[in-house]
Design a protein around this motif. Structure first.
Motif, mmCIF file in Angstrom:
data_model
loop_
_atom_site.group_PDB
_atom_site.id
_atom_site.type_symbol
_atom_site.label_atom_id
_atom_site.label_comp_id
_atom_site.label_asym_id
_atom_site.label_seq_id
_atom_site.Cartn_x
_atom_site.Cartn_y
_atom_site.Cartn_z
ATOM 1 N N UNK A 96 0.850 -1.187 0.000
ATOM 2 C CA UNK A 96 0.000 0.000 0.000
ATOM 3 C C UNK A 96 0.881 1.229 0.000
ATOM 4 N N UNK A 97 0.615 2.076 -0.967
ATOM 5 C CA UNK A 97 1.317 3.340 -1.137
ATOM 6 C C UNK A 97 0.443 4.469 -0.621
ATOM 7 N N UNK A 98 1.065 5.509 -0.109
ATOM 8 C CA UNK A 98 0.405 6.797 0.073
ATOM 9 C C UNK A 98 1.037 7.735 -0.946
ATOM 10 N N UNK A 99 0.192 8.549 -1.548
ATOM 11 C CA UNK A 99 0.651 9.505 -2.544
ATOM 12 C C UNK A 99 0.111 10.881 -2.180
ATOM 13 N N UNK A 100 0.938 11.879 -2.386
ATOM 14 C CA UNK A 100 0.506 13.264 -2.241
ATOM 15 C C UNK A 100 0.736 13.971 -3.561
ATOM 16 N N UNK A 101 -0.210 14.782 -3.969
ATOM 17 C CA UNK A 101 -0.072 15.567 -5.190
ATOM 18 C C UNK A 101 0.055 17.024 -4.808
ATOM 19 N N UNK A 102 1.069 17.676 -5.365
ATOM 20 C CA UNK A 102 1.431 19.043 -5.009
ATOM 21 C C UNK A 102 1.599 19.867 -6.271
ATOM 22 N N UNK A 103 1.295 21.153 -6.197
ATOM 23 C CA UNK A 103 1.626 22.036 -7.306
ATOM 24 C C UNK A 103 3.140 22.150 -7.382
ATOM 25 N N UNK A 104 3.661 22.145 -8.605
ATOM 26 C CA UNK A 104 5.097 22.274 -8.811
ATOM 27 C C UNK A 104 5.432 23.712 -9.189
ATOM 28 N N UNK A 105 6.560 24.228 -8.681
ATOM 29 C CA UNK A 105 7.525 23.570 -7.807
ATOM 30 C C UNK A 105 6.985 23.482 -6.383
ATOM 31 N N UNK A 106 7.396 22.439 -5.675
ATOM 32 C CA UNK A 106 6.941 22.220 -4.303
ATOM 33 C C UNK A 106 8.131 22.218 -3.362
ATOM 34 N N UNK A 107 7.926 22.792 -2.195
ATOM 35 C CA UNK A 107 8.933 22.820 -1.129
ATOM 36 C C UNK A 107 8.543 21.833 -0.039
ATOM 37 N N UNK A 108 9.493 21.382 0.786
ATOM 38 C CA UNK A 108 9.195 20.377 1.811
ATOM 39 C C UNK A 108 8.006 20.715 2.715
ATOM 40 N N UNK A 109 7.780 21.982 3.022
ATOM 41 C CA UNK A 109 6.687 22.355 3.908
ATOM 42 C C UNK A 109 5.344 22.538 3.231
ATOM 43 N N UNK A 110 5.298 22.434 1.901
ATOM 44 C CA UNK A 110 4.036 22.625 1.171
ATOM 45 C C UNK A 110 3.056 21.500 1.483
ATOM 46 N N UNK A 111 1.765 21.851 1.498
ATOM 47 C CA UNK A 111 0.730 20.856 1.775
ATOM 48 C C UNK A 111 0.149 20.313 0.477
ATOM 49 N N UNK A 112 -0.335 19.082 0.568
ATOM 50 C CA UNK A 112 -0.850 18.368 -0.599
ATOM 51 C C UNK A 112 -2.170 18.964 -1.074
ATOM 52 N N UNK A 113 -2.312 19.048 -2.388
ATOM 53 C CA UNK A 113 -3.596 19.415 -2.990
ATOM 54 C C UNK A 113 -4.535 18.211 -2.962
ATOM 55 N N UNK A 114 -3.963 17.014 -2.974
ATOM 56 C CA UNK A 114 -4.732 15.771 -2.884
ATOM 57 C C UNK A 114 -3.837 14.699 -2.287
ATOM 58 N N UNK A 115 -4.464 13.752 -1.612
ATOM 59 C CA UNK A 115 -3.746 12.618 -1.026
ATOM 60 C C UNK A 115 -4.492 11.344 -1.379
ATOM 61 N N UNK A 116 -3.747 10.288 -1.646
ATOM 62 C CA UNK A 116 -4.383 9.040 -2.049
ATOM 63 C C UNK A 116 -3.689 7.843 -1.433
ATOM 64 N N UNK A 117 -4.411 6.740 -1.383
ATOM 65 C CA UNK A 117 -3.793 5.448 -1.089
ATOM 66 C C UNK A 117 -4.017 4.566 -2.315
ATOM 67 N N UNK A 118 -3.101 3.629 -2.499
ATOM 68 C CA UNK A 118 -3.050 2.847 -3.730
ATOM 69 C C UNK A 118 -2.473 1.485 -3.349
ATOM 70 N N UNK A 119 -3.231 0.408 -3.512
ATOM 71 C CA UNK A 119 -2.773 -0.915 -3.103
ATOM 72 C C UNK A 119 -2.649 -1.846 -4.304
ATOM 73 N N UNK A 120 -1.476 -2.455 -4.409
ATOM 74 C CA UNK A 120 -1.186 -3.477 -5.415
ATOM 75 C C UNK A 120 -1.133 -4.838 -4.722
ATOM 76 N N UNK A 121 -1.512 -5.878 -5.458
ATOM 77 C CA UNK A 121 -1.263 -7.253 -5.048
ATOM 78 C C UNK A 121 -0.447 -7.903 -6.160
ATOM 79 N N UNK A 122 0.645 -8.563 -5.779
ATOM 80 C CA UNK A 122 1.494 -9.257 -6.741
ATOM 81 C C UNK A 122 0.863 -10.607 -7.044
ATOM 82 N N UNK A 123 0.683 -10.893 -8.341
ATOM 83 C CA UNK A 123 0.074 -12.156 -8.746
ATOM 84 C C UNK A 123 0.893 -12.816 -9.840
ATOM 85 N N UNK A 124 0.727 -14.117 -9.939
ATOM 86 C CA UNK A 124 1.282 -14.879 -11.052
ATOM 87 C C UNK A 124 0.554 -14.426 -12.320
ATOM 88 N N UNK A 125 1.316 -14.124 -13.367
ATOM 89 C CA UNK A 125 0.716 -13.604 -14.607
ATOM 90 C C UNK A 125 -0.342 -14.552 -15.170
#
Length: 155
Positions: A96-125
């Motif tokens: 499970x990933x957390x992602x933040x989307x920021x306007x560019x350019x972004x500095x370390x203290x900038x807050x996210x315009x959007x935040x998401x979670x994203x889950x992958x499951x590894x499977x046999x092809x």
């Protein structure tokens, strides 16, 4: 009560994407489907470049099983977007990933315009059944966990 937006410094990896005119919706800001596209692209670029997933002919693939997003502020074309990532949970066959989307350019203290979670499951092809992360993939995903942020792009 809704938690405050995360800051760029909360993430481990980041990559900048250029928005396109077609990403805007009728309301004049980036459509929520485009946000998911940016996140999906950033995560999969990491999985290909750093974890070694062969999306065309490798024996395993990572399938998205869950996503969600909270929106805090609009982003509109022609603004570039920084997608910041970190692994927040690494299971036997899932990540499970957390992602933040920021306007560019972004500095370390900038807050996210959007935040998401994203889950992958590894499977046999072929069988499409979950399998354990091979060491190379697990090591790459482990490198994306933690508090320390780098400015190294994900791909």
């Amino acid at each position: 009560m809704r938690p405050p937006p995360s800051r760029l410094s909360d993430y481990v990896l980041s990559e900048t994407f250029t928005t396109r005119w077609a990403d805007n919706d009728i309301y004049g800001h980036i459509n929520n489907a485009a946000y998911y596209g940016f996140i999906d692209t950033a995560v999969n670029r990491f999985m290909i470049a750093k974890a070694g997933i062969d999306i065309h002919s490798g024996p395993v693939i990572a399938l998205v099983v869950e996503t969600g997003c909270r929106y805090h502020a609009p982003i509109a074309f022609p603004q570039d977007v920084v997608v910041a990532l970190k692994v927040v949970r690494l299971g036997n066959s899932s990540v499970t990933w957390h992602a933040g989307l920021f306007e560019s350019p972004a500095s370390p203290g900038d807050t996210a315009a959007a935040e998401a979670h994203f889950t992958h499951v590894l499977v046999d092809r072929e069988q499409r059944r979950p399998i354990a992360w091979p060491d190379q993939l697990r090591n790459a995903l482990t490198s994306a966990m933690g508090q320390a942020r780098t400015d190294e792009p994900t791909a």
